[in-house]
Design a protein around this motif. Structure first.
Motif, PDB file in Angstrom:
ATOM      1  N   ARG A  37       0.841  -1.208   0.000  1.00 48.90           N
ATOM      2  CA  ARG A  37       0.000   0.000   0.000  1.00 48.90           C
ATOM      3  C   ARG A  37       0.870   1.251   0.000  1.00 48.90           C
ATOM      4  O   ARG A  37       0.589   2.211  -0.710  1.00 48.90           O
ATOM      5  CB  ARG A  37      -0.923  -0.008   1.208  1.00 48.90           C
ATOM      6  N   TRP A  39       3.868   1.472  -1.146  1.00 50.57           N
ATOM      7  CA  TRP A  39       4.497   1.571  -2.466  1.00 50.57           C
ATOM      8  C   TRP A  39       3.538   2.170  -3.487  1.00 50.57           C
ATOM      9  O   TRP A  39       3.928   2.995  -4.303  1.00 50.57           O
ATOM     10  CB  TRP A  39       4.974   0.188  -2.930  1.00 50.57           C
ATOM     11  N   MET A  40       2.265   1.772  -3.415  1.00 49.73           N
ATOM     12  CA  MET A  40       1.260   2.328  -4.332  1.00 49.73           C
ATOM     13  C   MET A  40       1.130   3.834  -4.136  1.00 49.73           C
ATOM     14  O   MET A  40       1.019   4.590  -5.110  1.00 49.73           O
ATOM     15  CB  MET A  40      -0.107   1.666  -4.125  1.00 49.73           C
ATOM     16  N   MET A  43       4.156   5.425  -5.711  1.00 55.72           N
ATOM     17  CA  MET A  43       4.047   5.413  -7.172  1.00 55.72           C
ATOM     18  C   MET A  43       3.052   6.469  -7.652  1.00 55.72           C
ATOM     19  O   MET A  43       3.294   7.167  -8.647  1.00 55.72           O
ATOM     20  CB  MET A  43       3.644   4.029  -7.671  1.00 55.72           C
ATOM     21  N   ALA A  44       1.923   6.597  -6.948  1.00 61.21           N
ATOM     22  CA  ALA A  44       0.940   7.619  -7.311  1.00 61.21           C
ATOM     23  C   ALA A  44       1.551   9.006  -7.152  1.00 61.21           C
ATOM     24  O   ALA A  44       1.381   9.874  -8.019  1.00 61.21           O
ATOM     25  CB  ALA A  44      -0.313   7.477  -6.460  1.00 61.21           C
ATOM     26  N   VAL A  72       0.860   4.530 -15.216  1.00 61.47           N
ATOM     27  CA  VAL A  72       1.122   4.105 -13.838  1.00 61.47           C
ATOM     28  C   VAL A  72      -0.143   4.242 -12.993  1.00 61.47           C
ATOM     29  O   VAL A  72      -0.468   3.353 -12.199  1.00 61.47           O
ATOM     30  CB  VAL A  72       2.291   4.909 -13.225  1.00 61.47           C
ATOM     31  N   CYS A  75      -2.357   1.432 -13.863  1.00 66.77           N
ATOM     32  CA  CYS A  75      -1.819   0.190 -13.286  1.00 66.77           C
ATOM     33  C   CYS A  75      -2.128   0.077 -11.801  1.00 66.77           C
ATOM     34  O   CYS A  75      -2.447  -1.018 -11.310  1.00 66.77           O
ATOM     35  CB  CYS A  75      -0.306   0.119 -13.493  1.00 66.77           C
ATOM     36  N   ILE A  76      -2.049   1.183 -11.080  1.00 66.90           N
ATOM     37  CA  ILE A  76      -2.349   1.162  -9.647  1.00 66.90           C
ATOM     38  C   ILE A  76      -3.794   0.731  -9.419  1.00 66.90           C
ATOM     39  O   ILE A  76      -4.078  -0.141  -8.596  1.00 66.90           O
ATOM     40  CB  ILE A  76      -2.072   2.542  -9.019  1.00 66.90           C
ATOM     41  N   VAL A  80      -4.756  -2.855  -7.611  1.00 70.07           N
ATOM     42  CA  VAL A  80      -5.491  -2.874  -6.343  1.00 70.07           C
ATOM     43  C   VAL A  80      -6.807  -3.631  -6.500  1.00 70.07           C
ATOM     44  O   VAL A  80      -7.162  -4.478  -5.672  1.00 70.07           O
ATOM     45  CB  VAL A  80      -5.732  -1.433  -5.831  1.00 70.07           C
ATOM     46  N   HIS A  91      -2.853  -9.057 -10.603  1.00 74.35           N
ATOM     47  CA  HIS A  91      -2.230  -8.113  -9.667  1.00 74.35           C
ATOM     48  C   HIS A  91      -0.708  -8.136  -9.835  1.00 74.35           C
ATOM     49  O   HIS A  91      -0.072  -7.093  -9.971  1.00 74.35           O
ATOM     50  CB  HIS A  91      -2.618  -8.482  -8.233  1.00 74.35           C
ATOM     51  N   VAL A  95       1.690  -5.013 -11.045  1.00 74.56           N
ATOM     52  CA  VAL A  95       2.651  -4.472 -10.087  1.00 74.56           C
ATOM     53  C   VAL A  95       4.075  -4.644 -10.600  1.00 74.56           C
ATOM     54  O   VAL A  95       4.870  -3.701 -10.570  1.00 74.56           O
ATOM     55  CB  VAL A  95       2.477  -5.136  -8.698  1.00 74.56           C
ATOM     56  N   SER A  98       4.701  -2.290 -13.418  1.00 76.36           N
ATOM     57  CA  SER A  98       4.883  -0.921 -12.925  1.00 76.36           C
ATOM     58  C   SER A  98       6.281  -0.732 -12.346  1.00 76.36           C
ATOM     59  O   SER A  98       6.928   0.284 -12.566  1.00 76.36           O
ATOM     60  CB  SER A  98       3.851  -0.591 -11.852  1.00 76.36           C
TER      61      SER A  98
END
Length: 122
Positions: A37, A39-40, A43-44, A72, A75-76, A80, A91, A95, A98
């Motif tokens: 989470r 990491w997401m 990335m966002a 990206v 992809c998130i 998720v 998933h 991931v 990405s």
């Protein structure tokens, strides 16, 4: 303009390091989910902060590189939703893709004419 570059770099470098750590953890563990989470979010933050950076061409606000940021964000969302639906293979593909994209984007910053190339090699 310089401050958003630093924000972008902090997000990107943090995502690079945390993503590597998450990939090494036991899949599905509580730590994997928690760090995943994080990491997401990183990335966002990396993708969103890129929209305030100028493109490859000085006379254009955006460049094809910004399409990677849009991708990206897609992809998130897919990653998720796939994890929540139990579609672990989907998933994993999004991931890992990405993360590999992050590695590629990082490597591209070292190309001649880019800021990091000048910083590290000039």
């Amino acid at each position: 303009m310089v401050s958003i570059l630093y924000v972008h770099l902090v997000f990107a470098i943090s995502a690079l390091l945390m993503g590597g750590a998450v990939l090494c953890l036991a899949k599905g563990s509580a730590r994997h989910r928690l760090m995943g989470r994080g990491w997401m979010v990183l990335m966002a933050g990396t993708a969103i902060s890129s929209f305030w950076l100028s493109g490859l061409w000085e006379d254009h606000r955006f460049s094809p590189v910004h399409l990677l940021s849009v991708w990206v964000l897609v992809c998130i969302v897919v990653a998720v939703r796939a994890a929540r639906a139990g579609q672990i293979k989907l998933h994993r593909r999004f991931v890992l893709g990405s993360y590999l994209g992050l590695l590629g984007a990082g490597a591209a910053t070292l190309l001649p004419g880019r800021l990091f190339h000048t910083f590290f090699f000039a």
